[in-house]
Design an enzyme around this catalytic site. Structure first.
Site, short mmCIF file in Angstrom:
data_model
loop_
_atom_site.label_atom_id
_atom_site.label_comp_id
_atom_site.label_asym_id
_atom_site.label_seq_id
_atom_site.Cartn_x
_atom_site.Cartn_y
_atom_site.Cartn_z
N ASN A 1 1.05 -0.93 -0.13
CA ASN A 1 -0.26 -0.10 -0.68
C ASN A 1 0.35 1.20 0.02
O ASN A 1 2.03 1.58 1.54
CB ASN A 1 -1.02 0.33 1.51
CG ASN A 1 -1.78 -1.53 1.35
OD1 ASN A 1 -3.20 -1.08 0.48
ND2 ASN A 1 -1.78 -2.08 1.45
N GLU A 2 1.12 1.73 -0.87
CA GLU A 2 1.93 2.55 -1.28
C GLU A 2 1.08 4.69 -0.71
O GLU A 2 -0.19 4.27 -1.03
CB GLU A 2 2.93 2.91 -2.86
CG GLU A 2 3.06 1.75 -3.26
CD GLU A 2 5.03 1.37 -2.66
OE1 GLU A 2 4.78 2.92 -1.77
OE2 GLU A 2 6.10 0.78 -3.68
N PRO A 3 2.43 4.92 -0.96
CA PRO A 3 1.65 6.73 -0.81
C PRO A 3 -0.04 6.46 -1.07
O PRO A 3 0.56 6.54 -3.25
CB PRO A 3 2.41 7.22 -0.91
CG PRO A 3 4.28 6.83 -0.29
CD PRO A 3 3.83 5.32 -0.79
#
Ligand code: F6R
Length: 267
Positions: free
Chosen positions: A162-164
């Site tokens: 879950n990236e930025p």
């Protein structure tokens, strides 16, 4: 009377943090917490549902779980495991797949029933991914939810992949990897150009539904992002900050990963 507070000042920390002298000590604590859940569930004839992570950080935890199995008779027969993520596309028998990682570092050395292992499938056709992800979530729910979710943290602040930009109610889905994440993975792929651009990951919402969440991090390389996750305001710029919403989360760190926390940085 003025009392001096001789304890470390944890008032900037927005979630519980425990700090150990080194990764070995911390990993033993985490493994024994997992083992306790497994044994407790065995006593009541229930399954233990574990959410597992890959990467360098959990390797010592898995080593200790293997030792507990081999030397202390800990059985994993009642364990069901769900891995957080897998690169996409990815063949399960590729050296860099998270399937290979999990079998090499844990599953081949314990007595878990192979039918109880769930790892996102990196071989699906793109159009089949949404329904697969819904089924992954449903399977977790059918099994009663995740009892303990183990997490690492990426230097982008990701948990799972879950990236930025990822919000707190995201579910399992296909995502695009940040450049820094691909750079960090480049050595195992023989160059960044070989690192897949996408992955299938559990969402932050999936993680937050776990009954207990343990995030582990070692080394000064993780110090800056750990400080943001622990002391920063909740924001999708640093997705791990959403763990502050959980009532049952703990960050377990070594001294290196903790060095930027205000209680240590201002000593
Ligand atoms: C792995 C995962 C990632 C890693 C993170 C840290 O399944 O979900 O979020 O936990 O990238 O990786 P390491 O432990 O290699 O520093």
């Amino acid at each position: 009377m003025i009392r001096l507070n001789l304890q470390e000042d944890t008032s900037f920390e927005k979630l519980p943090v425990s700090v150990y002298a080194n990764p070995e000590e911390a990993s033993i604590v985490v493994a024994s917490r997992i083992a306790d859940i497994i044994r407790k569930k065995q006593l009541s004839g229930e399954r233990a549902v574990l959410g597992l992570a890959t990467g360098d950080t959990p390797i010592r935890v898995y080593k200790e779980l293997i030792r507990l199995h081999k030397e202390e008779g800990l059985s994993f027969k009642n364990v069901v495991s769900f891995n957080l993520d897998e690169y996409y596309p990815m063949l399960p028998d590729a050296e860099q797949s998270y399937v290979s990682f999990m079998y090499n570092n844990l599953f081949n050395h314990i007595d878990i029933d192979k039918d109880n292992i769930y790892i996102p499938d990196g071989t699906l056709a793109v159009e089949d991914i949404p329904s697969y992800c819904i089924a992954y979530e449903e399977r977790i729910t059918e099994l009663g939810g995740i009892d303990l979710q183990l997490l690492g943290i990426g230097r982008t602040g990701h948990i799972g992949f879950n990236e930025p930009g990822s919000g707190p109610s995201t579910d399992t889905r296909l995502v695009t990897l940040e450049d820094l994440t691909r750079e960090d993975a480049s050595s195992s792929f023989g160059g960044k150009e070989n690192v897949p651009h996408q992955a299938i990951t559990m969402g932050i919402g999936t993680v937050l539904r776990a009954k207990e969440i343990v995030l582990i991090a070692w080394g000064e390389k993780k110090g800056e992002i750990v400080q943001k996750a622990v002391e920063g305001e909740m924001s999708s710029d640093v997705p791990s900050t959403f763990l502050q919403q959980s009532n049952n989360v703990e960050f377990i760190l070594d001294e290196g990963a903790a060095f930027k926390l205000t209680r240590f940085a201002t000593r």
